[in-house]
Structure formats: structure tokens, C-alpha cells
Design a protein around this motif. Sequence first.
Motif, PDB file in Angstrom:
ATOM      1  N   GLU A  27       0.831  -1.200   0.000  1.00  0.00           N
ATOM      2  CA  GLU A  27       0.000   0.000   0.000  1.00  0.00           C
ATOM      3  C   GLU A  27       0.861   1.244   0.000  1.00  0.00           C
ATOM      4  O   GLU A  27       0.560   2.227  -0.688  1.00  0.00           O
ATOM      5  CB  GLU A  27      -0.949  -0.001   1.199  1.00  0.00           C
ATOM      6  CG  GLU A  27      -2.062  -1.009   1.092  1.00  0.00           C
ATOM      7  CD  GLU A  27      -2.927  -1.073   2.342  1.00  0.00           C
ATOM      8  OE1 GLU A  27      -2.662  -0.333   3.309  1.00  0.00           O
ATOM      9  OE2 GLU A  27      -3.866  -1.884   2.350  1.00  0.00           O
ATOM     10  N   ASP A  62       2.303   1.588  -3.516  1.00  0.00           N
ATOM     11  CA  ASP A  62       1.255   2.066  -4.420  1.00  0.00           C
ATOM     12  C   ASP A  62       0.962   3.540  -4.190  1.00  0.00           C
ATOM     13  O   ASP A  62       0.768   4.299  -5.141  1.00  0.00           O
ATOM     14  CB  ASP A  62      -0.027   1.241  -4.254  1.00  0.00           C
ATOM     15  CG  ASP A  62       0.117  -0.167  -4.838  1.00  0.00           C
ATOM     16  OD1 ASP A  62       1.078  -0.407  -5.594  1.00  0.00           O
ATOM     17  OD2 ASP A  62      -0.733  -1.020  -4.514  1.00  0.00           O
ATOM     18  N   SER A  63       0.927   3.951  -2.935  1.00  0.00           N
ATOM     19  CA  SER A  63       0.672   5.353  -2.607  1.00  0.00           C
ATOM     20  C   SER A  63       1.802   6.251  -3.111  1.00  0.00           C
ATOM     21  O   SER A  63       1.560   7.320  -3.649  1.00  0.00           O
ATOM     22  CB  SER A  63       0.497   5.509  -1.103  1.00  0.00           C
ATOM     23  OG  SER A  63       0.329   6.856  -0.759  1.00  0.00           O
ATOM     24  N   GLU A  64       3.038   5.796  -2.936  1.00  0.00           N
ATOM     25  CA  GLU A  64       4.188   6.559  -3.425  1.00  0.00           C
ATOM     26  C   GLU A  64       4.167   6.654  -4.943  1.00  0.00           C
ATOM     27  O   GLU A  64       4.456   7.702  -5.510  1.00  0.00           O
ATOM     28  CB  GLU A  64       5.496   5.919  -2.959  1.00  0.00           C
ATOM     29  CG  GLU A  64       5.783   6.113  -1.490  1.00  0.00           C
ATOM     30  CD  GLU A  64       7.040   5.385  -1.039  1.00  0.00           C
ATOM     31  OE1 GLU A  64       7.924   5.124  -1.887  1.00  0.00           O
ATOM     32  OE2 GLU A  64       7.128   5.075   0.164  1.00  0.00           O
ATOM     33  N   GLN A 121       1.468   9.110  -5.997  1.00  0.00           N
ATOM     34  CA  GLN A 121       1.899  10.490  -5.751  1.00  0.00           C
ATOM     35  C   GLN A 121       2.960  10.913  -6.760  1.00  0.00           C
ATOM     36  O   GLN A 121       2.951  12.040  -7.243  1.00  0.00           O
ATOM     37  CB  GLN A 121       2.419  10.652  -4.321  1.00  0.00           C
ATOM     38  CG  GLN A 121       2.679  12.089  -3.941  1.00  0.00           C
ATOM     39  CD  GLN A 121       1.454  12.980  -4.140  1.00  0.00           C
ATOM     40  OE1 GLN A 121       0.335  12.629  -3.791  1.00  0.00           O
ATOM     41  NE2 GLN A 121       1.663  14.134  -4.740  1.00  0.00           N
ATOM     42  N   ASN A 147      -8.856  13.948  -8.621  1.00  0.00           N
ATOM     43  CA  ASN A 147      -8.540  12.520  -8.723  1.00  0.00           C
ATOM     44  C   ASN A 147      -9.509  11.765  -9.611  1.00  0.00           C
ATOM     45  O   ASN A 147      -9.897  10.630  -9.324  1.00  0.00           O
ATOM     46  CB  ASN A 147      -8.456  11.855  -7.339  1.00  0.00           C
ATOM     47  CG  ASN A 147      -7.324  12.388  -6.505  1.00  0.00           C
ATOM     48  OD1 ASN A 147      -6.271  12.750  -7.026  1.00  0.00           O
ATOM     49  ND2 ASN A 147      -7.538  12.447  -5.227  1.00  0.00           N
TER      50      ASN A 147
END
Length: 129
Positions: A8, A11-13, A16, A124
Motif C-alpha cells: 500500500e 502504491d501510494s508513493e 503520488q 482525482n
Amino acid sequence: MSDIVDMEAVDSEKAQSLKSVGWLSYILHLIVAVAAVVPGAQVGAGLLLVALVIDLVKQGDAEGTWQVSHFRWRIRTVIWAGVLYVVTLPLWFLLLLPGMIAWVVISIWFLYRIVKGMVRMNANQPMPD
């Protein structure tokens, strides 16, 4: 459990990072688009080519995410604007005023597409195909 948390975070990095690339590209496009509609404020196609190369190189990284639609949107926008500018170029040589009008209309369309993309990316949301 820690593997899921780590994935997670990755994926978040990645999301971003893609969004940062998207913002950089949109800002470069926006500078060119605004300069195209402001008389005497031409910045040249160099910034647009830099943004296009960034989009072409990073588009593969966005596969499988909502952000891939923004890469496609920007790439198509640049290609269509380029084609339209080239197709209407003879109007500059034959009849100056129609050539100017055509380029202003293309530039406003280009600016609209960039702003629309920026608004949707900020929310988004993917771009429509």
C-alpha cells in the motif's frame, strides 16, 4: 500483514509520483497554452516538446491507474493541436486574417483541454476517452 502495508505504501508513493509528473506536464502545457493566446507572449514549442517526452516516457508507469487517462489526454491534445496548426499553416501565407483566427481558435481549444485536465486531476478523476 506487513507485506500488505508495504505494498500500500509503494502504491501510494507511485500514485503520488505519477501525480507530480502529471502536474509538471500540465503546468508546462499551461504555460505554452497561455502564451499562445496572449499576444506577444510566445514561449516556443520547446516546453511543449519537453512535456510530450515526459508524458510518453512515463505513460507506461501509469498503466492500470486512473492517471493513465491523463497521460493519453495530454498526448492526444498535443498531437491534435500540432496537426491542426500544420494543416492551417497555409492560411497564414494565403490569407493572414483567417490564419490568425484559426490559430487563436486552436490555441483556445488547447487551453480548454489543459485546464479541464488539471481540474479533473485535482479531483482525482480520470479523463474521458
